[in-house]
Design an enzyme around this catalytic site. Structure first.
Site, PDB file in Angstrom:
ATOM      1  N   HIS A  82       0.831  -1.208   0.000  1.00  0.00           N
ATOM      2  CA  HIS A  82       0.000   0.000   0.000  1.00  0.00           C
ATOM      3  C   HIS A  82       0.866   1.259   0.000  1.00  0.00           C
ATOM      4  CE1 HIS A  82      -3.227   2.783   0.918  1.00  0.00           C
ATOM      5  NE2 HIS A  82      -4.090   1.798   0.806  1.00  0.00           N
ATOM      6  N   GLY A 164       3.161  23.230   9.632  1.00  0.00           N
ATOM      7  CA  GLY A 164       4.534  22.814   9.839  1.00  0.00           C
ATOM      8  C   GLY A 164       5.487  23.327   8.795  1.00  0.00           C
ATOM      9  N   PRO A 170      12.003  12.774  10.147  1.00  0.00           N
ATOM     10  CA  PRO A 170      13.000  11.840   9.603  1.00  0.00           C
ATOM     11  C   PRO A 170      12.564  10.384   9.573  1.00  0.00           C
ATOM     12  CG  PRO A 170      13.690  12.750  11.734  1.00  0.00           C
ATOM     13  CD  PRO A 170      12.535  13.560  11.271  1.00  0.00           C
ATOM     14  N   GLY A 173       7.746  10.682   8.608  1.00  0.00           N
ATOM     15  CA  GLY A 173       7.262  11.266   7.366  1.00  0.00           C
ATOM     16  C   GLY A 173       6.317  12.430   7.559  1.00  0.00           C
TER      17      GLY A 173
END
Length: 491
Positions: A82, A164, A170, A173
């Site tokens: 997926h 953001g 890191p 995601g």
């Protein structure tokens, strides 16, 4: 039952390690939130958690779940069928009872801001919460997955998050948060391992490449079989049975057949009722013919024994009582719901008859839409009363709170949004009922005339409620936006 009920169906990029999924579920245990379902898929390496709860509680549960997923899942080491862009990949909010889609949009924005603030995970808003049309579709946001977004987020303006900084977490995601209607995750397995066939079928049936409206689809290899994996974003307008039939027809072109199908997460009972009606070809089928539905209606007081009057009389007496609720807003919603019911009855009694066979498609489309409108308007009967009660509560609390004006304004916005939604749905009902007149039995023209009259009265009553609330509001942007929507209805 809580006065506000919201469903949240977060998808996490972990479907193989039960310990990690258990920890994520445990983190989301917040008072007032209930776990309805959890699905783990090792091939997709993904889990789907279904929660339901009160508005405030379920927001906190979702935020905590995202935080725990960020602790436990490293996308740099993640592999699965997926597509994914975040440890917590997608977090949708779905209105169930006492809330509107607009409420869920506000929830999505609050949750998105909090996730960035607490965990420094950038947030993209999708579906009804999207800031731009391009971001309504999840596929557009997730294109390239974690690796592609990581490479472009700092340099491509189209990749700038809604909340953001322009950098991915890191290991976790980025996360997509939004508001949408109930989605049915529906997969069909084929009797072949050739995944290219599944991909071709998915391309034929999904809306983005010319297929069925409200269907998203892709092809995967799952458990050694080709799988057509789909999301049905509005099962009432594009029902499950129609999707299955098209998959079956497309599969025949390649010499294969469906061998089974699966539901990921939960499915509304109504979706299965639609499938039963289609495949059994029951004449004049209605959900009230189902024993359990009839029992629930009678036991819940929605259908009293003793004739039609016994069923509607309690609501009329509540309107007559010397209390502020239910009032004109609830009465408007009830009038519009009756209009939708009448129009549905006329369309249903004409569909399938030889004299109107050429109108099968528009009649089916009208019936599907009228069913949605009827349910939304029935929910608005209580929602209007609840929103007024919230306003009264806010005024009382304001005397003891420094933030009283903000609370009052928020409550007034809710009390304005509910009748505005009723007015917009009523205007749509006038249009649908009018369009049914030339394509249905002329002997039922008086029923449609009644539906139009009820819908127009509902629109007028609902708009009167909007106006009286706008007079007390202190938010120019909201007032201007609302007046634009009102003007569109009057035009």
């Amino acid at each position: 039952m809580p006065s506000t009920l919201v469903e949240c169906v977060p998808n996490f990029s972990e479907g193989r390690d039960k310990t990690k999924v258990d920890a994520i579920v445990e983190a989301m245990k917040v008072p007032g939130v209930f776990l309805l379902d959890r699905e783990m898929d090792s091939d997709h390496n993904r889990c789907v958690i279904t929660l339901v709860g009160e508005r405030e509680s379920i927001q906190e549960a979702a935020i905590r779940g995202v935080g725990k997923a960020a602790e436990l899942i490293d996308l740099n080491a993640h592999q699965g069928a997926h597509p994914r862009m975040g440890a917590a990949d997608v977090v949708p909010f779905i209105p169930i009872d006492g809330v509107t889609i607009e409420d869920c949009v506000a929830m999505a924005k609050h949750v998105g801001a909090e996730i960035w603030k607490r965990f420094q995970i950038p947030i993209y808003l999708y579906e009804a919460a999207a800031a731009t049309p391009e971001r309504q579709n999840l596929e557009n946001i997730r294109r390239g997955q974690f690796e592609g977004i990581r490479a472009e987020i700092a340099t491509n303006p189209a990749r700038k998050p809604d909340f953001g900084e322009a950098r991915v977490h890191p290991t976790a995601g980025a996360t997509v948060v939004g508001a949408r209607k109930f989605l049915v995750a529906y997969n069909v397995f084929l009797n072949t391992p050739d995944v290219e066939i599944a991909k071709k079928i998915a391309k034929a049936i999904r809306f983005s490449t010319g297929g069925l409206r409200f269907v998203k689809g892709a092809g995967f290899l799952v458990r050694g079989m080709a799988q057509v994996s789909m999301n049905l974003t509005d099962f009432e307008q594009t029902p499950v049975h129609r999707v299955f039939e098209m998959v079956k027809r497309e599969a025949a072109r390649y010499g294969v057949i469906p061998v089974s199908s699966e539901i990921v997460g939960l499915i509304p009972k109504k979706a299965l009722e639609q499938a039963a009606e289609w495949f059994l070809q029951v004449e004049n089928f209605d959900s009230s013919l189902i024993l359990e539905n009839r029992l629930a209606a009678v036991m819940g007081g929605k259908m009293a024994v003793g004739g039609l009057r016994a069923g509607v009389e309690p609501f009329i007496e509540q309107l007559a009582a010397p209390t502020a609720t239910p009032g004109g807003g609830s009465a408007s919603a009830a009038s519009a719901a009756m209009a939708a019911g009448l129009a549905n009855m006329v369309a249903s009694m004409s569909r399938g008859k030889k004299a109107y066979v050429q109108y099968e498609a528009p009649l089916s489309e009208a019936i599907a839409r009228l069913g949605v409108l009827r349910e939304e308007l029935k929910a608005a009967i209580d929602a209007d009363a609840d929103s007024y009660n919230l306003v009264m509560k806010a005024y009382k609390a304001a005397k003891e709170s420094a933030n009283g004006d903000a609370a009052i304004n928020s409550a007034l916005k809710q009390a304005t949004s509910v009748p505005l939604g009723v007015a917009e749905r009523s205007a749509e009902l006038v249009r649908i009922a009018s369009q049914l007149i030339p394509i249905t039995n002329p002997n039922m023209k008086s029923d449609l005339a009644t539906a139009v009259a009820l819908a127009k009265a509902a629109r007028a009553g609902a708009l009167a409620n909007v106006e009286i609330n706008l007079a007390s509001l202190k938010d120019d942007a909201f007032i201007n936006e609302t007046r634009d929507r009102v003007a569109a209805l009057q035009d």
